[in-house]
Scaffold this active site. Structure first.
Site, PDB file in Angstrom:
ATOM      1  N   THR A 151       0.851  -1.177   0.000  1.00 22.11           N
ATOM      2  CA  THR A 151       0.000   0.000   0.000  1.00 22.11           C
ATOM      3  C   THR A 151       0.895   1.238   0.000  1.00 22.11           C
ATOM      4  O   THR A 151       1.911   1.282   0.708  1.00 22.11           O
ATOM      5  CB  THR A 151      -1.037  -0.004   1.147  1.00 22.11           C
ATOM      6  OG1 THR A 151      -1.825   1.189   1.055  1.00 22.11           O
ATOM      7  CG2 THR A 151      -0.387  -0.087   2.522  1.00 22.11           C
ATOM      8  N   GLU A 152       0.532   2.218  -0.829  1.00 18.30           N
ATOM      9  CA  GLU A 152       1.405   3.370  -1.097  1.00 18.30           C
ATOM     10  C   GLU A 152       1.763   4.146   0.165  1.00 18.30           C
ATOM     11  O   GLU A 152       2.801   4.787   0.232  1.00 18.30           O
ATOM     12  CB  GLU A 152       0.749   4.309  -2.108  1.00 18.30           C
ATOM     13  CG  GLU A 152      -0.501   5.011  -1.560  1.00 18.30           C
ATOM     14  CD  GLU A 152      -1.275   5.789  -2.626  1.00 18.30           C
ATOM     15  OE1 GLU A 152      -1.084   5.540  -3.813  1.00 18.30           O
ATOM     16  OE2 GLU A 152      -2.098   6.647  -2.241  1.00 18.30           O
ATOM     17  N   ASN A 153       0.859   4.078   1.172  1.00 27.74           N
ATOM     18  CA  ASN A 153       1.121   4.817   2.400  1.00 27.74           C
ATOM     19  C   ASN A 153       2.075   4.068   3.335  1.00 27.74           C
ATOM     20  O   ASN A 153       2.099   4.329   4.534  1.00 27.74           O
ATOM     21  CB  ASN A 153      -0.179   5.207   3.114  1.00 27.74           C
ATOM     22  CG  ASN A 153      -1.153   4.061   3.274  1.00 27.74           C
ATOM     23  OD1 ASN A 153      -1.263   3.205   2.394  1.00 27.74           O
ATOM     24  ND2 ASN A 153      -1.862   4.021   4.381  1.00 27.74           N
TER      25      ASN A 153
END
Lengths: 228, 248, 228, 248
Positions: D59-61
């Site tokens: 996940t990009e975060n």
């Protein structure tokens, strides 16, 4: 220089000047330094440029700062959200400037500021409206766009734990922009859940070393302080 | 400039030894500074920081709050300084990888670094990585990154090389490490401020200002004087015969 | 893709081709993947370009690889050391090419390769012989030199502990170049002291996430394997 | 190209629903892949990965090996996905900051990312961040980074917009997210390979290849045929009246 352990959030944001560029951590609510933003609202600095992934949610925090008319310009990757009504209204009324930056470019431009890089060639956004007017170059058969650092006067970030030297650790995906912003601003202020003695954080697990942190304040300290 | 004290000439003192130079550098490091000490002589500075100074030492190979050299029995092959010497860890230390360590330097986060030098010019150019000798194997390490990265760069060196040539020069003749990066120069005979305004003498040891000026081919000014550096002639150096120009 | 847990160092270095660029971790002996280098000597690949901070010490490890005449070119920051006699001799006999790169630029060029950055402007080395012939540019009043990524075909690194997914943690200053090199090579091979079960490493403390690691081998496995 | 199976026309099947499309994407994700699933429909793909697939979600975060959405009682405000939805952590997870997370994307380390789209062109251009409407507030998030970063980009979308306009197009009319970045397109009516050689139909659902070709203004070829994409005329689209060209 030695970190300042602040008595409350008001002390932590003291001295922020009109016209400052303020980096604000968080991805949605995770890692958002809510108490520091509330203190910034009380502190009064205006004509701010805010750099943050989003442009405020609901009516509190960053959204409340926007609602007060204190932000001239916002630099972010994702302003439009289901509950970004305050930003939406200001934007449509042309009362706030917006620079949309791809999320990874936003992070990397702040990293560049922190790492002393003058500019870098990124493949992100090539051929899209967000690269319009930017210098491009082909390197080894791939096209890149030249991106410049984003440096803050102040960074307001949320972390999980600090020691009294200013070393920080984060928790899960609340880490997000905090460590990058901590390298990219002249004055770095961290809101944490807990302040522990020096030596209580394993040196292998420090994410933001103390050199980057100027002020820390324990969340809740402001509320306790005001109720006293 | 007015905050700097006026020139002090210590005519009664002998030239400084290594440890006295290190003590002089340590005196000028503000409490709580983040400091990188280059390999070799600059390492001695650590021994002269007062207890409770709060100075935090950085080592380029990925650590903040490095402690003193490891004593026998404390040696850990995973814990060394930039000179590959076993060291120790102080409470509040942090480890990080090389890209992060040099981002910290290049990004201007260190308050001070202390380096040795072959030559420093009056405007603060630094030469400390290569003698320029044709058969020398070039090896730069982290010197160039440190030179341009720290907020203040202090150099610690003898003022004259073994062959008698001055190391504070009008223009470096050895290959450069960095342009205009040095702020202060601590030597056995004098301490200097260098930079865009030229070289200013802050303090002398066992030598008078005038004697010093006569032995250096560099425009000099005494600290806090009402005059700018004296324009020494660029051609025809005034260097006395015992201080030949650096040859290599 | 799923990490390969190798039975010994020979399996870990299998398939390295002549002419490869090999990133070799370590700063002095700390973090040096000695067993992988020994296995590479047995493996036989030649005409190599080696990227490492130093150019070998004494007669073992990287120095032994050089002594075998298997390295065409070395890219490093600090080749000249008290005990770098093998490199010194090869260099003076013009039997090895040398590219000296400032240490931070070496790290950042590998980071750029791993991070998809096409090139970056660095202030390091401006006005020095190491910037000769390189493009320079003034940005905001400061001069920078343009630096390009260094990408490896293979990285050989030393770490402290791996889990069976390939997540890595390091120990103290032996971390050094390992995490950067792990991002910058097509095939990443880690020599570790211990391989633990998945879940045994706290996700907050992982330094090199499993995505970067292709093969792991426990140090000592080779010796045990051969004696069996 | 010869390794791809020949075109399969499933004339007896109804067009795919969201979950069937997600299953189709999941089928094409190799075991042990590192995958980013975009927000919205692509998230459904996770539910169709077989047990023991070893697929690791990014996940990009700032996380690898993300688990399923948090159930009530499991919610941790410090642990969300890119859509800010509370998620869980699987054994072997790792957390990292945003610059590291996007370095992972931009550096080409993810095997596959799955994205939604407004439009995809035959050569793989992607438009998925902005409708181009004059009063729309632009918001790109991580879409551009993902589009150019992953080794393979899969798009999951309905083939026609609600107004009937085709979303697989000769040239995107919406603002672009990335140039030539899409590899595969999974839709309710067909799956396509796109790229420099144009659009190839891999499989159809409830529609024949010829019918599909007639409804799209894009040169198409069936998978593994001995012919290159048919050169449809650039001017004078062959789109039938029920599929107006995208207007906005």
């Amino acid at each position: 220089m030695t970190v300042q352990v602040c008595a409350d959030a008001d002390e932590a944001v003291a001295g922020i000047r009109d016209g400052s560029t303020v980096l604000v951590g968080g991805f949605g609510m995770a890692g958002m330094p809510v108490e520091l933003i509330d203190a910034l609202i009380r502190q009064g600095a205006s004509d701010l440029t805010v750099v943050s992934n989003n442009a405020g949610n609901g009516d509190t925090g960053l959204a409340a700062l926007l609602a007060e008319g204190r932000v001239r310009r916002i630099v972010c990757s994702f302003p439009r959200q289901a509950d970004s009504w305050i930003f939406d209204r200001l934007y449509r009324e042309q009362r706030i400037e917006l620079e949309v930056v791809p999320q990874g470019t936003l992070a990397e431009r702040m990293r560049a500021a922190g790492a002393g890089i003058g500019a870098f060639f990124s493949p992100t956004g090539v051929g899209t409206p967000l690269a319009e007017g930017k210098e491009t170059r082909e390197i080894n058969g791939r096209t890149y766009v030249l991106e410049y650092p984003i440096k803050g006067d102040v960074a307001l970030i949320g972390a999980h734990r600090a020691d009294r030297m200013g070393n920080l650790v984060y928790r899960k995906t609340a880490r997000n922009f905090g460590p990058v912003m901590a390298t990219a601003a002249t004055t770095v202020v961290a809101q944490v859940r807990e302040i522990v003695e020096i030596g209580a954080i394993d040196p292998e697990t420090v994410v933001t070393p103390s050199i980057y942190v100027d002020r820390v304040v324990q969340a809740g300290a402001a509320a306790e302080g005001r109720s006293a | 400039m007015n905050s700097t004290p006026s020139l002090v000439e210590n005519l009664d003192r002998a030239p400084l030894g290594k440890d006295e130079m290190a003590a002089m550098v340590a005196r000028d490091i503000p409490r709580g500074s983040y400091v990188n000490l280059g390999i070799g002589q600059p390492t001695l500075v650590a021994d002269h920081l007062p207890a409770g100074s709060g100075v935090v030492l950085h080592t380029e190979n990925g650590m903040l709050n490095m402690g003193p050299a490891a004593r026998p029995g404390e040696v850990d092959p995973d814990l060394t300084n930039a000179g590959k010497i076993p060291v120790t860890e102080l409470p509040g230390a942090a480890y990080f990888h090389h890209a992060d360590s040099f981002a910290m330097m290049r990004g201007g986060h260190l308050d001070i670094c202390v380096l040795g030098a072959f030559q420093v010019s009056a405007v603060g150019d630094l030469a400390n990585w290569h003698t320029g000798a044709r058969d020398a194997i070039p090896a730069v390490g982290g010197a160039m990154d440190l030179a341009i990265g720290a907020k203040k760069v202090f150099v610690m060196m003898t003022l004259f090389a073994k062959d008698g040539s001055p190391k504070l020069v009008r223009e470096c003749t050895y290959p450069l490490t960095g342009l205009g990066c040095v702020d202060r120069v601590y030597t056995d005979l004098a301490t200097f401020r260098v930079g865009p305004e030229g070289a200013t003498v802050l303090e002398t040891f066992g030598i008078s200002y005038d004697e010093l000026a006569a032995r250096l081919d560099v425009p000099l000014a005494p600290a806090n004087a009402d005059r700018t550096p004296s324009p020494a002639p660029h051609a025809g150096p005034t260097v006395p015969s015992e201080a030949p120009s650096p040859g290599h």
